[in-house]
Design a protein around this motif. Structure first.
Motif, PDB file in Angstrom:
ATOM      1  N   ASP A   1       4.524   2.688  -5.880  1.00  8.63           N
ATOM      2  CA  ASP A   1       5.452   3.075  -4.814  1.00  8.63           C
ATOM      3  C   ASP A   1       6.808   2.401  -5.007  1.00  8.63           C
ATOM      4  O   ASP A   1       7.854   3.035  -4.901  1.00  8.63           O
ATOM      5  CB  ASP A   1       4.868   2.702  -3.451  1.00  8.63           C
TER       6      ASP A   1
ATOM      7  N   THR B   1       3.364   5.543   4.509  1.00  7.45           N
ATOM      8  CA  THR B   1       2.302   4.690   3.985  1.00  7.45           C
ATOM      9  C   THR B   1       1.170   4.367   4.962  1.00  7.45           C
ATOM     10  O   THR B   1       0.038   4.801   4.783  1.00  7.45           O
ATOM     11  CB  THR B   1       2.921   3.389   3.445  1.00  7.45           C
TER      12      THR B   1
ATOM     13  N   SER C   1       9.379   2.803   3.737  1.00 10.66           N
ATOM     14  CA  SER C   1       8.060   2.687   3.124  1.00 10.66           C
ATOM     15  C   SER C   1       8.061   1.346   2.436  1.00 10.66           C
ATOM     16  O   SER C   1       8.504   1.211   1.323  1.00 10.66           O
ATOM     17  CB  SER C   1       7.819   3.787   2.112  1.00 10.66           C
TER      18      SER C   1
ATOM     19  N   ASP D   1      -1.205   7.752  -1.130  1.00  7.69           N
ATOM     20  CA  ASP D   1      -1.077   7.940   0.321  1.00  7.69           C
ATOM     21  C   ASP D   1      -0.039   9.002   0.673  1.00  7.69           C
ATOM     22  O   ASP D   1       0.055   9.410   1.825  1.00  7.69           O
ATOM     23  CB  ASP D   1      -0.718   6.613   0.994  1.00  7.69           C
ATOM     24  N   HIS D   2       0.740   9.436  -0.300  1.00 10.69           N
ATOM     25  CA  HIS D   2       1.777  10.454  -0.099  1.00 10.69           C
ATOM     26  C   HIS D   2       2.373  10.716  -1.466  1.00 10.69           C
ATOM     27  O   HIS D   2       2.018  10.036  -2.441  1.00 10.69           O
ATOM     28  CB  HIS D   2       2.862   9.987   0.884  1.00 10.69           C
TER      29      HIS D   2
ATOM     30  N   GLU E   1       6.033  -1.224   1.045  1.00 14.26           N
ATOM     31  CA  GLU E   1       4.795  -1.817   0.537  1.00 14.26           C
ATOM     32  C   GLU E   1       5.101  -3.116  -0.195  1.00 14.26           C
ATOM     33  O   GLU E   1       4.339  -3.570  -0.997  1.00 14.26           O
ATOM     34  CB  GLU E   1       4.077  -0.880  -0.416  1.00 14.26           C
TER      35      GLU E   1
ATOM     36  N   ASP F   1      -0.232   3.666  -4.556  1.00 15.30           N
ATOM     37  CA  ASP F   1       0.682   4.020  -3.472  1.00 15.30           C
ATOM     38  C   ASP F   1       1.886   4.811  -3.989  1.00 15.30           C
ATOM     39  O   ASP F   1       2.523   4.429  -4.970  1.00 15.30           O
ATOM     40  CB  ASP F   1       1.155   2.730  -2.778  1.00 15.30           C
ATOM     41  N   GLY F   2       2.166   5.911  -3.302  1.00 14.90           N
ATOM     42  CA  GLY F   2       3.397   6.648  -3.575  1.00 14.90           C
ATOM     43  C   GLY F   2       3.462   7.326  -4.927  1.00 14.90           C
ATOM     44  O   GLY F   2       4.564   7.583  -5.434  1.00 14.90           O
TER      45      GLY F   2
HETATM   46 ZN   LIG Z   1       3.031   4.532   0.535  1.00 19.20          ZN
END
Ligand SMILES: [Zn+2]
Length: 535
Positions: free
Chosen positions: A450, A294, A8, A497-498, A10, A253-254
């Motif tokens: 993230d 992602t 992942s 996103d997760h 990013e 993110d994350g």
């Molecule tokens: Zn991500």
């Protein structure tokens, strides 16, 4: 065998190189087919051999299960059991189990497990038999609708710590509920003010919900996006008082939602708390689609389709039609990732423009930017790389004690700072010598969370710092909306996103080692997408 080092990623370590990579190798478009991918008959013996190795008890600490398609049905198999299931016209879930041996690994598909934070912390790295796999049948089946789906998809365990990912304490990518669970906060004009509610949704619901909220024109079949997998979440909307003129979406993110909500409640994330106080949030989150990775799920959020349907299958995969490795999530390819979208895939931007042809939309630092009027990655595609600060020290809203020692924290701080500059500039009407109208839809993607949650795990102090910094950054954007006089006509969305799960640093190992030693010919793309018979 090629290992992609970007489980992942990013956090590009250098600015994207324009014209550097051979873009001709990443432009293949492979739309979903009517018949799901299945293991070719001539590879079935290899598949059986690989399964024997992957499901050897010695690998159980790292291999949670292996999922696969048999064409007309699907299977999840573990060391001590399996379940097969198929699509169903009559079952309200759309799927029905058709057989099981030993311990059925997908008996618990609940969405509420391990929330709130105290529940998660009381159950670190749950074993498969204690874990939950939300929407498992659907999220497994969808990936095999794509002709470049893997032959075998290895799901890593909650405990698994990737040694060659630097031993990061936070991980995602699996079917497990903590790795799939992203936050979902929606607030503002047209949104119910119910606070934190004990419900969940899916990330594919985000786009149709935003478009319904804005009042976009649906297709004749009632969908807002062609091939839409998600649904409008009417339970969070209240349109009696009118619709917003603008929607601004934030992606952290994350981000582990249990951590985010707890920090909002304790006063450490006041801007998130403000949105939560004026809107509705899902305590059980919004579930990412498999793989909970992602690029696959950024694209699901913006298009309303599962990865197997929009075609961004993973951060990397193997394109069978062209015999090409496709890497979307790297510093060299982010700006071109959407070239791999399945034909006919629409974004929120597409649907906004279909309804309001003169509306302006903006996509800040978001690679899924199809049909956006303004997009950060347009600059890269045109070769106009924006000025990137060399030194993150002194940038606003940055926690210096992590910026200094952590390369990832440092780089993500620079990237997210640039994101705020763009969003605030656009909302003020002026950015980089161009004037802009107020956006009907703006998406603002932040990456620091993230990086930090990978590095220290979701419960670490570096993770908390990343939320404080990111909270302050969205505060700048919200303030810009207020200065523009648009706050009362705007709705806000905050998702990730997760999820991110803390792993066990004593549980390491690589399933590719025994596969390789056995002489099998295979590729493992992005850790877990196994393609047999190719090298
Ligand atoms: Zn991500």
């Amino acid at each position: 065998m090629v290992h992609i080092i970007l489980w992942s990623q990013e956090r590009p370590q250098s600015p994207p190189e324009i014209g550097g990579p051979d873009l001709g190798t990443i432009l293949a478009v492979t739309p979903p087919t009517a018949a799901p991918h299945r293991i070719a008959p001539e590879l079935e013996a290899d598949a059986a051999h690989a399964l024997d190795l992957l499901l050897d008890p010695a690998l159980e600490p790292v291999v949670d299960m292996v999922v696969m398609s048999h064409g007309d049905h699907y299977e999840a198999r573990t060391h001590d059991g399996s379940v097969t299931f198929r699509r169903s016209e009559t079952d309200p879930t759309g799927y029905e189990p058709i057989g099981a041996t030993g311990v059925d690994p997908l008996t618990d598909q609940s969405t509420e497990k391990f929330a709130p934070l105290a529940e998660e912390r009381a159950n670190p790295y749950p074993h498969r038999t204690a874990n939950a796999y939300p929407h498992a049948y659907d999220t497994i089946a969808q990936i095999f609708d794509h002709p470049s789906a893997p032959d075998l998809c290895v799901i890593h365990s909650a405990a698994h710590n990737w040694e060659d990912q630097g031993g990061h304490r936070g991980e995602h990518g699996s079917l497990g509920v903590v790795q799939a669970r992203a936050p979902f906060v929606i607030a503002g004009k047209g949104v119910r003010n119910d606070g934190l509610v004990a419900r969940s949704g899916r990330l594919v619901d985000v786009a149709p919900t935003i478009l319904h909220l804005l009042g976009a024109t649906p297709h004749p079949d009632g969908t807002y996006l062609a091939g839409q997998d998600g649904e409008v979440r009417l339970d969070v909307l209240d349109l009696d008082g009118g619709r917003p003129q603008h929607v601004i979406g934030f992606l952290f993110d994350g981000t582990n939602p249990n951590v985010l909500y707890a920090m909002a409640a304790s006063g450490e994330a006041p801007n998130v708390a403000r949105l939560m106080a004026m809107g509705t949030s899902y305590q059980h989150g919004a579930m990412a689609s498999l793989p909970t990775i992602t690029l696959a799920n950024h694209t699901s959020i913006i298009t309303g389709r599962h990865p197997g349907h929009h075609g961004i299958l993973n951060n990397a995969w193997w394109d069978r039609a062209t015999g090409t490795q496709i890497i979307t999530n790297s510093s060299a390819t982010w700006h071109a990732a959407m070239d791999n979208l399945a034909a006919g895939t629409e974004s929120i931007h597409t649907a906004v423009h279909r309804t309001w042809s003169d509306a302006f939309t903006a996509s800040c630092n978001e690679p899924c930017d199809v049909d956006a009027n303004y997009s950060t990655f347009d600059f890269f595609r045109r070769g106009e790389v924006p000025p990137i600060p060399n030194d993150p020290i002194g940038l606003p809203h940055s926690t210096e004690r992590f910026v200094r020692p952590s390369k990832d924290y440092s780089w993500s701080t620079i990237i997210d700072h640039m994101c705020v500059e763009q969003a605030v500039g656009i909302l003020s009407g002026h950015y980089r010598d161009t004037t802009y109208p107020l956006p009907k839809f703006m998406w603002v993607n932040f990456t620091l969370t993230d990086s930090a949650m990978h590095e220290g795990g979701p419960h670490s102090e570096i993770a908390a710092a990343s939320i404080r910094d990111s909270d302050a950054r969205i505060g700048e954007v919200i303030a810009a909306v207020e200065r523009a006089g648009a706050f009362d006509d705007t709705a806000f969305v905050l998702v990730a996103d997760h999820g991110m799960e803390e792993n066990d640093p004593t549980v390491q190992g690589d399933w590719d080692v025994p596969l390789k030693e056995s002489g099998l010919t295979f590729r493992d793309e992005a850790y877990g997408f196994l393609y047999l018979g190719v090298s």
